[in-house]
Write a protein that holds these residues in place. Structure first.
Motif, PDB file in Angstrom:
ATOM      1  N   LEU C  34       0.834  -1.206   0.000  1.00 30.33           N
ATOM      2  CA  LEU C  34       0.000   0.000   0.000  1.00 30.33           C
ATOM      3  C   LEU C  34       0.866   1.253   0.000  1.00 30.33           C
ATOM      4  O   LEU C  34       0.629   2.207  -0.747  1.00 30.33           O
ATOM      5  CB  LEU C  34      -0.897  -0.041   1.246  1.00 30.33           C
ATOM      6  CG  LEU C  34      -2.109   0.860   1.325  1.00 30.33           C
ATOM      7  CD1 LEU C  34      -2.967   0.734   0.096  1.00 30.33           C
ATOM      8  CD2 LEU C  34      -2.913   0.519   2.570  1.00 30.33           C
ATOM      9  N   SER C  35       1.903   1.254   0.846  1.00 31.56           N
ATOM     10  CA  SER C  35       2.764   2.435   0.940  1.00 31.56           C
ATOM     11  C   SER C  35       3.531   2.670  -0.356  1.00 31.56           C
ATOM     12  O   SER C  35       3.594   3.793  -0.852  1.00 31.56           O
ATOM     13  CB  SER C  35       3.769   2.288   2.076  1.00 31.56           C
ATOM     14  OG  SER C  35       3.157   1.787   3.217  1.00 31.56           O
ATOM     15  N   VAL C  36       4.111   1.597  -0.897  1.00 31.97           N
ATOM     16  CA  VAL C  36       4.918   1.758  -2.102  1.00 31.97           C
ATOM     17  C   VAL C  36       4.046   2.219  -3.270  1.00 31.97           C
ATOM     18  O   VAL C  36       4.373   3.182  -3.970  1.00 31.97           O
ATOM     19  CB  VAL C  36       5.646   0.440  -2.453  1.00 31.97           C
ATOM     20  CG1 VAL C  36       6.291   0.548  -3.813  1.00 31.97           C
ATOM     21  CG2 VAL C  36       6.696   0.120  -1.404  1.00 31.97           C
ATOM     22  N   LEU C  37       2.924   1.533  -3.470  1.00 34.73           N
ATOM     23  CA  LEU C  37       2.013   1.952  -4.543  1.00 34.73           C
ATOM     24  C   LEU C  37       1.558   3.391  -4.334  1.00 34.73           C
ATOM     25  O   LEU C  37       1.514   4.189  -5.274  1.00 34.73           O
ATOM     26  CB  LEU C  37       0.789   1.035  -4.576  1.00 34.73           C
ATOM     27  CG  LEU C  37       0.924  -0.254  -5.380  1.00 34.73           C
ATOM     28  CD1 LEU C  37      -0.391  -1.018  -5.349  1.00 34.73           C
ATOM     29  CD2 LEU C  37       1.304   0.057  -6.818  1.00 34.73           C
ATOM     30  N   GLY C  38       1.227   3.680  -3.070  1.00 34.61           N
ATOM     31  CA  GLY C  38       0.734   5.024  -2.759  1.00 34.61           C
ATOM     32  C   GLY C  38       1.733   6.086  -3.159  1.00 34.61           C
ATOM     33  O   GLY C  38       1.404   7.056  -3.835  1.00 34.61           O
ATOM     34  N   ILE C  39       2.985   5.911  -2.739  1.00 31.56           N
ATOM     35  CA  ILE C  39       3.959   6.963  -3.002  1.00 31.56           C
ATOM     36  C   ILE C  39       4.343   6.994  -4.481  1.00 31.56           C
ATOM     37  O   ILE C  39       4.551   8.066  -5.065  1.00 31.56           O
ATOM     38  CB  ILE C  39       5.198   6.822  -2.083  1.00 31.56           C
ATOM     39  CG1 ILE C  39       5.917   8.154  -1.988  1.00 31.56           C
ATOM     40  CG2 ILE C  39       6.149   5.773  -2.538  1.00 31.56           C
ATOM     41  CD1 ILE C  39       5.814   8.802  -0.660  1.00 31.56           C
ATOM     42  N   LEU C  40       4.396   5.833  -5.122  1.00 27.51           N
ATOM     43  CA  LEU C  40       4.746   5.817  -6.544  1.00 27.51           C
ATOM     44  C   LEU C  40       3.693   6.529  -7.380  1.00 27.51           C
ATOM     45  O   LEU C  40       4.015   7.298  -8.278  1.00 27.51           O
ATOM     46  CB  LEU C  40       4.913   4.374  -7.032  1.00 27.51           C
ATOM     47  CG  LEU C  40       6.231   3.702  -6.663  1.00 27.51           C
ATOM     48  CD1 LEU C  40       6.274   2.291  -7.236  1.00 27.51           C
ATOM     49  CD2 LEU C  40       7.416   4.514  -7.174  1.00 27.51           C
ATOM     50  N   THR C 104      -6.920   7.450  -1.322  1.00 25.26           N
ATOM     51  CA  THR C 104      -6.723   8.498  -0.319  1.00 25.26           C
ATOM     52  C   THR C 104      -5.254   8.842  -0.190  1.00 25.26           C
ATOM     53  O   THR C 104      -4.881  10.021  -0.165  1.00 25.26           O
ATOM     54  CB  THR C 104      -7.226   8.028   1.058  1.00 25.26           C
ATOM     55  OG1 THR C 104      -8.479   7.403   0.901  1.00 25.26           O
ATOM     56  CG2 THR C 104      -7.321   9.189   2.010  1.00 25.26           C
ATOM     57  N   LEU C 105      -4.429   7.800  -0.098  1.00 24.51           N
ATOM     58  CA  LEU C 105      -3.003   8.053   0.075  1.00 24.51           C
ATOM     59  C   LEU C 105      -2.425   8.800  -1.118  1.00 24.51           C
ATOM     60  O   LEU C 105      -1.612   9.707  -0.952  1.00 24.51           O
ATOM     61  CB  LEU C 105      -2.252   6.730   0.267  1.00 24.51           C
ATOM     62  CG  LEU C 105      -2.361   6.121   1.656  1.00 24.51           C
ATOM     63  CD1 LEU C 105      -1.628   4.788   1.695  1.00 24.51           C
ATOM     64  CD2 LEU C 105      -1.785   7.056   2.699  1.00 24.51           C
ATOM     65  N   VAL C 106      -2.849   8.402  -2.321  1.00 24.08           N
ATOM     66  CA  VAL C 106      -2.331   9.080  -3.506  1.00 24.08           C
ATOM     67  C   VAL C 106      -2.669  10.571  -3.453  1.00 24.08           C
ATOM     68  O   VAL C 106      -1.811  11.428  -3.681  1.00 24.08           O
ATOM     69  CB  VAL C 106      -2.883   8.438  -4.792  1.00 24.08           C
ATOM     70  CG1 VAL C 106      -2.538   9.289  -6.002  1.00 24.08           C
ATOM     71  CG2 VAL C 106      -2.317   7.044  -4.972  1.00 24.08           C
ATOM     72  N   LEU C 107      -3.920  10.889  -3.095  1.00 20.58           N
ATOM     73  CA  LEU C 107      -4.321  12.294  -3.007  1.00 20.58           C
ATOM     74  C   LEU C 107      -3.547  13.031  -1.915  1.00 20.58           C
ATOM     75  O   LEU C 107      -2.971  14.099  -2.128  1.00 20.58           O
ATOM     76  CB  LEU C 107      -5.811  12.374  -2.669  1.00 20.58           C
ATOM     77  CG  LEU C 107      -6.771  12.349  -3.850  1.00 20.58           C
ATOM     78  CD1 LEU C 107      -8.196  12.269  -3.343  1.00 20.58           C
ATOM     79  CD2 LEU C 107      -6.569  13.594  -4.695  1.00 20.58           C
ATOM     80  N   TYR C 108      -3.560  12.449  -0.717  1.00 20.97           N
ATOM     81  CA  TYR C 108      -2.965  13.102   0.445  1.00 20.97           C
ATOM     82  C   TYR C 108      -1.465  13.266   0.271  1.00 20.97           C
ATOM     83  O   TYR C 108      -0.910  14.359   0.445  1.00 20.97           O
ATOM     84  CB  TYR C 108      -3.272  12.246   1.682  1.00 20.97           C
ATOM     85  CG  TYR C 108      -3.061  12.930   3.004  1.00 20.97           C
ATOM     86  CD1 TYR C 108      -2.060  12.517   3.866  1.00 20.97           C
ATOM     87  CD2 TYR C 108      -3.887  13.974   3.413  1.00 20.97           C
ATOM     88  CE1 TYR C 108      -1.877  13.129   5.094  1.00 20.97           C
ATOM     89  CE2 TYR C 108      -3.706  14.585   4.632  1.00 20.97           C
ATOM     90  CZ  TYR C 108      -2.714  14.161   5.478  1.00 20.97           C
ATOM     91  OH  TYR C 108      -2.542  14.759   6.689  1.00 20.97           O
ATOM     92  N   GLU C 109      -0.801  12.169  -0.084  1.00 24.33           N
ATOM     93  CA  GLU C 109       0.641  12.240  -0.262  1.00 24.33           C
ATOM     94  C   GLU C 109       1.005  13.088  -1.470  1.00 24.33           C
ATOM     95  O   GLU C 109       2.046  13.749  -1.471  1.00 24.33           O
ATOM     96  CB  GLU C 109       1.243  10.835  -0.406  1.00 24.33           C
ATOM     97  CG  GLU C 109       1.407  10.122   0.914  1.00 24.33           C
ATOM     98  CD  GLU C 109       2.297  10.900   1.864  1.00 24.33           C
ATOM     99  OE1 GLU C 109       3.336  11.438   1.421  1.00 24.33           O
ATOM    100  OE2 GLU C 109       1.947  11.004   3.045  1.00 24.33           O
ATOM    101  N   GLY C 110       0.133  13.032  -2.494  1.00 22.20           N
ATOM    102  CA  GLY C 110       0.381  13.881  -3.661  1.00 22.20           C
ATOM    103  C   GLY C 110       0.479  15.337  -3.249  1.00 22.20           C
ATOM    104  O   GLY C 110       1.382  16.059  -3.692  1.00 22.20           O
ATOM    105  N   ALA C 111      -0.438  15.775  -2.381  1.00 20.37           N
ATOM    106  CA  ALA C 111      -0.428  17.173  -1.946  1.00 20.37           C
ATOM    107  C   ALA C 111       0.816  17.477  -1.117  1.00 20.37           C
ATOM    108  O   ALA C 111       1.471  18.504  -1.312  1.00 20.37           O
ATOM    109  CB  ALA C 111      -1.691  17.476  -1.153  1.00 20.37           C
ATOM    110  N   TYR C 112       1.149  16.591  -0.176  1.00 21.19           N
ATOM    111  CA  TYR C 112       2.307  16.851   0.672  1.00 21.19           C
ATOM    112  C   TYR C 112       3.610  16.781  -0.124  1.00 21.19           C
ATOM    113  O   TYR C 112       4.510  17.601   0.042  1.00 21.19           O
ATOM    114  CB  TYR C 112       2.348  15.858   1.848  1.00 21.19           C
ATOM    115  CG  TYR C 112       1.594  16.361   3.053  1.00 21.19           C
ATOM    116  CD1 TYR C 112       0.229  16.141   3.181  1.00 21.19           C
ATOM    117  CD2 TYR C 112       2.240  17.082   4.046  1.00 21.19           C
ATOM    118  CE1 TYR C 112      -0.466  16.624   4.273  1.00 21.19           C
ATOM    119  CE2 TYR C 112       1.551  17.564   5.140  1.00 21.19           C
ATOM    120  CZ  TYR C 112       0.203  17.335   5.250  1.00 21.19           C
ATOM    121  OH  TYR C 112      -0.491  17.812   6.322  1.00 21.19           O
TER     122      TYR C 112
END
Lengths: 233, 244, 252
Positions: C34-40, C104-112
């Motif tokens: 989840l984390s790796v996909l999210g950040i990628l 959610t992670l893609v959106l949230y991490e995308g912004a940060y």
């Protein structure tokens, strides 16, 4: 799907009451943990500055733990784990006196104290060494130099980071929902369960969170500007 | 007032100060000059123990500066040595007046009203009474350095040390700082200055010490030093200076 | 305290991969995937958002800035609730908790991450863009060939730090029944019932080991990058400032 009707939520006295209590609880948790975290951060900084290597390593370990373990897990460890280790009498008392909120404030406060103390430490490190020299040359002792020259500048330097982390603390109050605290997110989820109006209830909570976060951010920016004017080199 | 007896400082093989034997008399103005890396700054910083020495004895107003002492004693000693830094080091979060008042109040225990009066007098003396409430960021370099001098004077030291006070200033502001230093000398203050300002040395100093590689190679009155330097390195230094 | 080793011995498989193959992949494996996909997936979004925030066109700038402020001002839990509610509406069918959490992670991490990228771009000397334009590159071309490669390389430690934050954020998947590590630990606790402290202690230690190692790697990477950039010091060239790993805000 029912049409968009904000007033169905806002005007309903039951929902209004839940929202109001939820918002209050959020503020109580945020403020309580903020005060706890700030006080503890100052203590951690003082301990870190002592010459004792054990004390320094202790603070480093504390900060490292709280920055690397997810906040939700820390909350769970406190509420489910550590509470079970307490004597039964204390557990009973906590159960009747909203123990969840107490644990939430403790856990969130301990976690953010780690970040705040690092912010203060960075602020102190970015004070130019000439300042300490000048204070020493004038005859100030360690405590005097800290009190009058170094810490005032350290705090001013740390304001942007402290404000950022304060916003994080405020947002983290929503995690208390996972251990049963009836704060704003919890209230909104309950309202959604009862009214099936997810969009409206979520929107209200989102706007409330956003408003307060932006308030903290802009107040912080204003503070930061004032601090920089006073200390601009 | 300030005596150096066989003062030495070294790091491993590197000699920072080599066998310094010299004296600054009360009321004397001594200028220390020399090429960079000669140890001039190190020398002056040993007087208030911002630098330690490895051997020898250094006294200030009769007190052994580098004897073992408590931090309270060291603070008291330092409060009696006026020190002006090359980079001013004014406290940026305090106004000029507060900068000057702070240490008399919190180190010497002077009462606030008295400290304020003395501070205003000193700011007048350096020509900055009108800027008393300004913050360092609002002052020019020359003004900041003059406030720094006032701040050091506020402790009523028997001697003042200047570590390249004008080296960080734009040329047009050097004059105002030198003027303050000149008036201090005229009032009989014991002064030790590390500086490149040779005109100042010629006009104000009682003695000039020329340093290179950690030793005082020549010590003479300014006229004889500038007209007739004895040591070959001093001759080379002065001719390099004149070449500009 | 020996019960800690017993619990680990009995449940290590559950903690590692969840109910798989009798259920979806869970545990640490789920957390890491989840984390790796999210950040990628967040990364390209973050670059676009950063460029939009830096662009002088209000049509690009304002929405991007608004998105970033919303992500910074609204709790992640709230955003999870929104995505959980909106995504099935938008695509017409139900989605698993995993997919919801990923979005959610893609959106949230995308912004940060966008803020991290923006800081990296702004930290480069202006002369870089000026030189590129002087050679005739377009704005986007200069970005692609000159600015972004340098900025992203300098930002590697900060991005690694954001990855650590992402791992910590996956714990919120617990609230929507994503079978990640925290969920697995709670399952164990609900079975055992008598040893909550040991179970959650194990949970905390596992996260600590994972995140701490990655943070150390990030710090080591930062030092190597700074040493590389300082290089053989030539007179007249000042080393560029690194955007310090410390400045990132705490994530839940």
């Amino acid at each position: 799907m029912k049409g968009f009707d904000l007033m169905a939520i806002l005007l309903n006295p039951e929902f209004g009451r839940m929202l109001w209590h939820g918002a209050q609880m959020t503020l109580v948790i945020a403020l309580g943990s903020w005060l706890f975290a700030m006080s503890l951060a100052v203590v951690l900084l003082v301990v870190r500055l002592t010459p004792s290597r054990i004390a320094q390593r202790g603070v480093v370990a504390y900060v490292s733990y709280h920055q690397n373990v997810p906040t939700l897990v820390q909350l769970m460890l406190w509420y489910f784990g550590i509470s079970s280790l307490l004597p039964d009498v204390l557990q009973g008392w906590l159960g009747e006196h909203s123990g969840e909120s107490v644990f939430a404030i403790i856990a969130l406060g301990l976690c953010q104290a780690a970040y705040f103390s690092e912010d203060l430490r960075s602020g102190l490190r970015s004070v130019p060494p000439g300042q300490a020299e000048a204070a020493r040359a004038l005859g100030h002792g360690y405590v005097g130099a800290m009190r009058h020259v170094l810490m005032p500048q350290a705090i001013r330097n740390a304001v942007p980071a402290l404000v950022n982390h304060s916003v994080s603390l405020f947002k983290n109050s929503s995690l208390a929902m996972a251990i049963g605290v009836a704060e704003l997110t919890h209230a909104v989820k309950e309202i959604e369960n009862q009214s099936f109006r997810a969009f409206e209830s979520y929107l209200i909570a989102t706007l409330m969170y956003l408003a307060f976060s932006l308030l903290i951010m802009f107040a912080g920016a204003w503070l930061g500007r004032r601090a920089r004017v006073a200390t601009a080199r | 007032m300030i005596t150096f007896s066989n003062v030495n400082k070294w790091y491993g093989d590197y000699r920072a100060l080599a066998d310094i034997n010299a004296e600054v008399q009360k009321g004397e103005v001594v200028v220390v000059c020399g090429p960079s890396g000669s140890g001039k700054s190190t020398l002056i910083r040993t007087v208030n123990r911002l630098e330690e020495i490895k051997s020898g004895r250094l006294t200030f107003d009769g007190q052994d500066v580098h004897a073992p002492m408590s931090s309270a004693q060291l603070n008291r000693l330092r409060s009696r040595v006026g020190f002006v830094f090359q980079s001013f080091n004014l406290f940026p979060h305090l106004s000029a007046l507060d900068n000057v008042m702070l240490s008399p109040m919190h180190v010497n225990g002077v009462k606030r009203s008295e400290a304020r009066d003395q501070a205003m007098q000193l700011l007048e003396r350096v020509g900055l009474a009108s800027k008393a409430l300004s913050y360092p960021a609002q002052l020019s370099g020359g003004q900041q350095q003059r406030v720094a001098i006032a701040r050091a004077l506020a402790m009523k030291p028997p001697a003042m040390l200047f570590d390249e006070p004008t080296s960080a200033l734009d040329p047009e502001m050097v004059g105002e700082v030198l003027a303050v230093m000149r008036s201090l000398a005229a009032d009989g203050m014991t002064m030790m200055c590390v500086t490149h300002e040779m005109n100042f040395a010629r006009e104000v100093a009682d003695r000039v010490w020329f340093m290179d590689a950690g030793s005082i190679l020549e010590s003479a009155a300014p006229e004889s030093f500038f007209k007739n330097p004895q040591h070959p390195r001093a001759q080379r230094f002065l001719s390099d200076l004149r070449a500009h | 305290m020996f019960s800690i080793f017993e619990i680990l011995r009995d449940n290590w498989l559950l903690l590692l991969i969840g109910q798989y193959p009798n259920g979806p992949l869970g545990g640490i494996a789920c957390t890491l995937i989840l984390s790796v996909l999210g950040i990628l997936l967040a990364f390209p979004l973050s670059v676009l958002l950063a460029l939009a925030r830096l662009s002088p066109w209000r049509l690009l700038n304002w929405p991007a800035t608004a998105l970033v402020y919303v992500a910074r001002g609204v709790p992640l839990l709230m955003i999870i609730l929104w995505v959980y509610f909106l995504v099935p509406l938008l695509i017409g069918r139900n989605v698993s908790g995993f997919v919801t959490m990923l979005c959610t992670l893609v959106l949230y991490e995308g912004a940060y991450l966008a803020e991290v990228v923006r800081a990296g771009i702004e930290a480069l000397p202006k002369g870089q863009m000026e030189a590129a334009r002087a050679l005739g590159h377009s704005h986007l071309g200069a970005m692609r060939l000159v600015i972004l490669p340098q900025a992203l390389f300098n930002m590697l430690p900060s991005m690694l730090s954001q990855f650590v934050s992402t791992i910590k954020e996956t714990t919120l998947g617990y609230v929507i029944n994503v079978p990640e590590l925290t969920f697995a630990a709670n399952q164990i606790n609900n079975q055992l019932l008598t040893k909550p402290f040991q179970v959650f202690f194990i949970l905390a230690i596992i996260y600590f080991i994972v995140c701490w190692s990655l943070t150390r790697a990030a710090t080591a990477l930062e030092r190597r990058i700074e040493a590389r950039r300082a290089g053989p010091r030539r007179a007249g060239t000042a080393p560029q400032p690194t955007v310090v790993v410390e400045t990132l805000a705490a994530e839940p």
